[in-house]
Design a protein around this motif. Structure first.
Motif, PDB file in Angstrom:
ATOM      1  N   THR A 153       0.850  -1.205   0.000  1.00 18.67           N
ATOM      2  CA  THR A 153       0.000   0.000   0.000  1.00 18.67           C
ATOM      3  C   THR A 153       0.879   1.247   0.000  1.00 18.67           C
ATOM      4  O   THR A 153       2.093   1.176   0.243  1.00 18.67           O
ATOM      5  CB  THR A 153      -0.889   0.017   1.255  1.00 18.67           C
ATOM      6  N   HIS A 154       0.268   2.361  -0.310  1.00 14.61           N
ATOM      7  CA  HIS A 154       0.912   3.672  -0.220  1.00 14.61           C
ATOM      8  C   HIS A 154       2.115   3.832  -1.152  1.00 14.61           C
ATOM      9  O   HIS A 154       3.118   4.468  -0.800  1.00 14.61           O
ATOM     10  CB  HIS A 154       1.325   3.977   1.228  1.00 14.61           C
ATOM     11  N   VAL A 155       1.994   3.239  -2.356  1.00 13.50           N
ATOM     12  CA  VAL A 155       2.991   3.487  -3.405  1.00 13.50           C
ATOM     13  C   VAL A 155       2.463   4.628  -4.269  1.00 13.50           C
ATOM     14  O   VAL A 155       1.290   4.633  -4.669  1.00 13.50           O
ATOM     15  CB  VAL A 155       3.217   2.228  -4.266  1.00 13.50           C
ATOM     16  N   VAL A 156       3.315   5.608  -4.555  1.00 11.50           N
ATOM     17  CA  VAL A 156       2.886   6.744  -5.371  1.00 11.50           C
ATOM     18  C   VAL A 156       2.651   6.258  -6.801  1.00 11.50           C
ATOM     19  O   VAL A 156       3.556   5.696  -7.429  1.00 11.50           O
ATOM     20  CB  VAL A 156       3.948   7.856  -5.365  1.00 11.50           C
ATOM     21  N   PRO A 157       1.430   6.434  -7.328  1.00 12.32           N
ATOM     22  CA  PRO A 157       1.130   5.958  -8.694  1.00 12.32           C
ATOM     23  C   PRO A 157       2.039   6.641  -9.731  1.00 12.32           C
ATOM     24  O   PRO A 157       2.387   7.818  -9.617  1.00 12.32           O
ATOM     25  CB  PRO A 157      -0.339   6.359  -8.883  1.00 12.32           C
ATOM     26  N   ARG A 158       2.377   5.870 -10.742  1.00 11.59           N
ATOM     27  CA  ARG A 158       3.178   6.330 -11.880  1.00 11.59           C
ATOM     28  C   ARG A 158       4.481   7.029 -11.456  1.00 11.59           C
ATOM     29  O   ARG A 158       4.973   7.928 -12.118  1.00 11.59           O
ATOM     30  CB  ARG A 158       2.359   7.278 -12.764  1.00 11.59           C
ATOM     31  N   SER A 159       5.036   6.572 -10.312  1.00 13.23           N
ATOM     32  CA  SER A 159       6.271   7.191  -9.819  1.00 13.23           C
ATOM     33  C   SER A 159       7.533   6.487 -10.314  1.00 13.23           C
ATOM     34  O   SER A 159       8.637   6.974 -10.096  1.00 13.23           O
ATOM     35  CB  SER A 159       6.281   7.200  -8.282  1.00 13.23           C
ATOM     36  N   SER A 160       7.363   5.325 -10.971  1.00 10.60           N
ATOM     37  CA  SER A 160       8.553   4.572 -11.395  1.00 10.60           C
ATOM     38  C   SER A 160       9.112   5.128 -12.700  1.00 10.60           C
ATOM     39  O   SER A 160       8.375   5.316 -13.686  1.00 10.60           O
ATOM     40  CB  SER A 160       8.220   3.083 -11.549  1.00 10.60           C
ATOM     41  N   LYS A 161      10.405   5.356 -12.720  1.00 13.23           N
ATOM     42  CA  LYS A 161      11.073   5.895 -13.902  1.00 13.23           C
ATOM     43  C   LYS A 161      12.351   5.086 -14.160  1.00 13.23           C
ATOM     44  O   LYS A 161      13.095   4.789 -13.232  1.00 13.23           O
ATOM     45  CB  LYS A 161      11.424   7.365 -13.675  1.00 13.23           C
ATOM     46  N   LYS A 162      12.555   4.731 -15.442  1.00 12.83           N
ATOM     47  CA  LYS A 162      13.768   3.980 -15.787  1.00 12.83           C
ATOM     48  C   LYS A 162      14.953   4.940 -15.899  1.00 12.83           C
ATOM     49  O   LYS A 162      14.900   5.914 -16.630  1.00 12.83           O
ATOM     50  CB  LYS A 162      13.585   3.206 -17.093  1.00 12.83           C
ATOM     51  N   LEU A 163      16.039   4.605 -15.188  1.00 12.49           N
ATOM     52  CA  LEU A 163      17.235   5.448 -15.213  1.00 12.49           C
ATOM     53  C   LEU A 163      18.319   4.899 -16.124  1.00 12.49           C
ATOM     54  O   LEU A 163      19.104   5.652 -16.707  1.00 12.49           O
ATOM     55  CB  LEU A 163      17.819   5.587 -13.798  1.00 12.49           C
ATOM     56  N   TYR A 164      18.393   3.568 -16.239  1.00 12.72           N
ATOM     57  CA  TYR A 164      19.522   2.972 -16.972  1.00 12.72           C
ATOM     58  C   TYR A 164      19.184   1.523 -17.299  1.00 12.72           C
ATOM     59  O   TYR A 164      18.378   0.881 -16.616  1.00 12.72           O
ATOM     60  CB  TYR A 164      20.791   3.028 -16.101  1.00 12.72           C
ATOM     61  N   GLU A 165      19.803   1.013 -18.360  1.00 16.06           N
ATOM     62  CA  GLU A 165      19.598  -0.386 -18.754  1.00 16.06           C
ATOM     63  C   GLU A 165      20.913  -0.951 -19.275  1.00 16.06           C
ATOM     64  O   GLU A 165      21.623  -0.294 -20.043  1.00 16.06           O
ATOM     65  CB  GLU A 165      18.518  -0.468 -19.842  1.00 16.06           C
ATOM     66  N   ASP A 166      21.268  -2.169 -18.821  1.00 13.62           N
ATOM     67  CA  ASP A 166      22.441  -2.842 -19.370  1.00 13.62           C
ATOM     68  C   ASP A 166      21.994  -4.118 -20.078  1.00 13.62           C
ATOM     69  O   ASP A 166      20.812  -4.258 -20.425  1.00 13.62           O
ATOM     70  CB  ASP A 166      23.492  -3.118 -18.281  1.00 13.62           C
ATOM     71  N   ASN A 167      22.888  -5.049 -20.293  1.00 12.23           N
ATOM     72  CA  ASN A 167      22.534  -6.249 -21.058  1.00 12.23           C
ATOM     73  C   ASN A 167      21.571  -7.169 -20.323  1.00 12.23           C
ATOM     74  O   ASN A 167      20.871  -7.960 -20.953  1.00 12.23           O
ATOM     75  CB  ASN A 167      23.805  -7.040 -21.406  1.00 12.23           C
TER      76      ASN A 167
END
Length: 376
Positions: A207-221
């Motif tokens: 519970t109590h997760v801010v909606p649409r708050s996830s953002k991708k910062l980086y991606e590797d293999n």
């Protein structure tokens, strides 16, 4: 023509005079093996001592030569490695400002460093101690250099490894992190092919997760790095639920001071590595010359002592250095044998030849003194 890297040091018994023996050798080589360089090897009149002392010394000469030669090769290999890493085009090593082959073929005994009236054992021991000290110094210097390299490699692995283990400070900006009295931002390492699952589930992991708050910062293999913002009081529940779904929450606290400290540490280590590499390379250049000089004086002692054992007293032999090609070796051996007086070459041998076997190493298979030195 490239300089040879393998030489024979030989001595021949003198019948009338050293100059006539030298002329005969030069003439025979020029006629029958003209492509074989041959040079006088100038050995001084060293102190002979007793036959027992010569026999005792002879037992150790082969072992000592292997040790000194081995140290010279270690330093040469270290030079090659440092030049390769530094991007320096390797140039031939020198001894007192001249190529190593020139020093050998123009060898002059250093009376100030090794007085010729010193016992042969004392000279050999002095050379051994000096070379052993250089080898010890090499070990210490290389260990210090490798320690800095290891620290740098560890930092580089942290900065370039998998998102599951690498340092995240250079991937996260201040604006990516929200920290307030009630809210926190967590960093989630998501398997690359589970990103859709993460985006569809992270808001419901607790519970109590801010909606649409996830953002991708980086991606590797293998992984992607996401932020997620939620109330601090449910952070532990969120971490547990995320782990059950196969998502890893990395412990991370953004600190500009810590990031700057790590940056300065990296820069210092890189500077230390460059300085130590340059210093070690210069030391190797100088130390190779010192070892080579010691080695050539050792070779002079060796050819002198083995010649006395083979030809007898008073010392009457011609020492020379040859560099035959592989295809010329048999021909040159034949020339050297013909220039020997076999009755003289067994002077010190007893009736029981087996009892003296092994006295002079490689020379046992020839009626003259001969041993090989390898620069590489």
């Amino acid at each position: 023509m490239a300089a040879a890297t393998r030489y024979w040091v030989v001595s021949l018994p003198v019948q009338s005079s050293a100059s006539s023996t030298w002329s005969r050798l030069q003439e025979a080589i020029s006629k029958q093996s003209f492509d074989t360089p041959v040079y006088r090897f100038n050995t001084p009149d060293l102190r002979v001592g007793t036959l027992d002392s010569l026999l005792s010394l002879s037992d150790d000469l082969l072992k000592s030569n292997s040790f000194i030669e081995g140290v010279s090769h270690k330093i040469r290999r270290q030079v090659e490695e440092l030049e390769r890493v530094s991007g320096i085009e390797g140039s031939p090593l020198t001894v007192e400002g001249v190529p190593v082959d020139s020093y050998l073929t123009r060898f002059v005994w250093d009376e100030a460093k090794y007085p010729i009236m010193s016992p042969l054992r004392e000279i050999v021991d002095s050379i051994h101690v000096q070379v052993a000290k250089i080898e010890d110094d090499l070990k210490v210097r290389v260990a210090e250099y490798n320690n800095v390299r290891s620290q740098l490699n560890a930092i580089n692995r942290k900065q370039s490894g998998s998102l599951a283990v690498r340092d995240l400070s250079n991937l996260v900006k201040p604006e990516d992190i929200i920290t307030s009295e009630h809210l926190v931002t967590l960093l989630a390492v998501v398997p690359k092919y589970s990103q859709k699952q993460w985006l569809s589930q992270y808001e419901t992991l607790t519970t109590h997760v801010v909606p649409r708050s996830s953002k991708k910062l980086y991606e590797d293999n293998d992984y992607a790095l996401y932020t997620v913002t939620l109330f601090g009081r449910v952070a532990d529940n969120f971490k547990t639920s995320a782990r059950e779904k196969g998502f890893q929450i990395r412990d991370f606290e953004y600190s500009p001071e810590a990031a700057e400290s790590r940056k300065l540490e990296l820069e210092k280590l890189m500077q230390d590595q460059d300085n130590m590499r340059s210093s070690l390379l210069q030391w190797c250049y100088a130390s190779y010359g010192e070892v080579f000089i010691s080695w050539m004086h050792f070779c002079a002692v060796r050819v002198f002592s083995e010649s006395i054992l083979r030809y007898g007293l008073p010392p009457s032999f011609l020492a020379a250095v040859l560099a035959p090609s592989a295809k010329s070796e048999k021909k040159v051996r034949s020339i050297l044998e013909r220039l020997c007086d076999n009755t003289n070459s067994i002077y010190w041998k007893s009736e029981d030849d087996v009892g003296m076997a092994g006295l002079v190493g490689e020379s046992d298979s020839h009626p003259y003194v001969s041993f090989t030195i390898n620069f590489i």
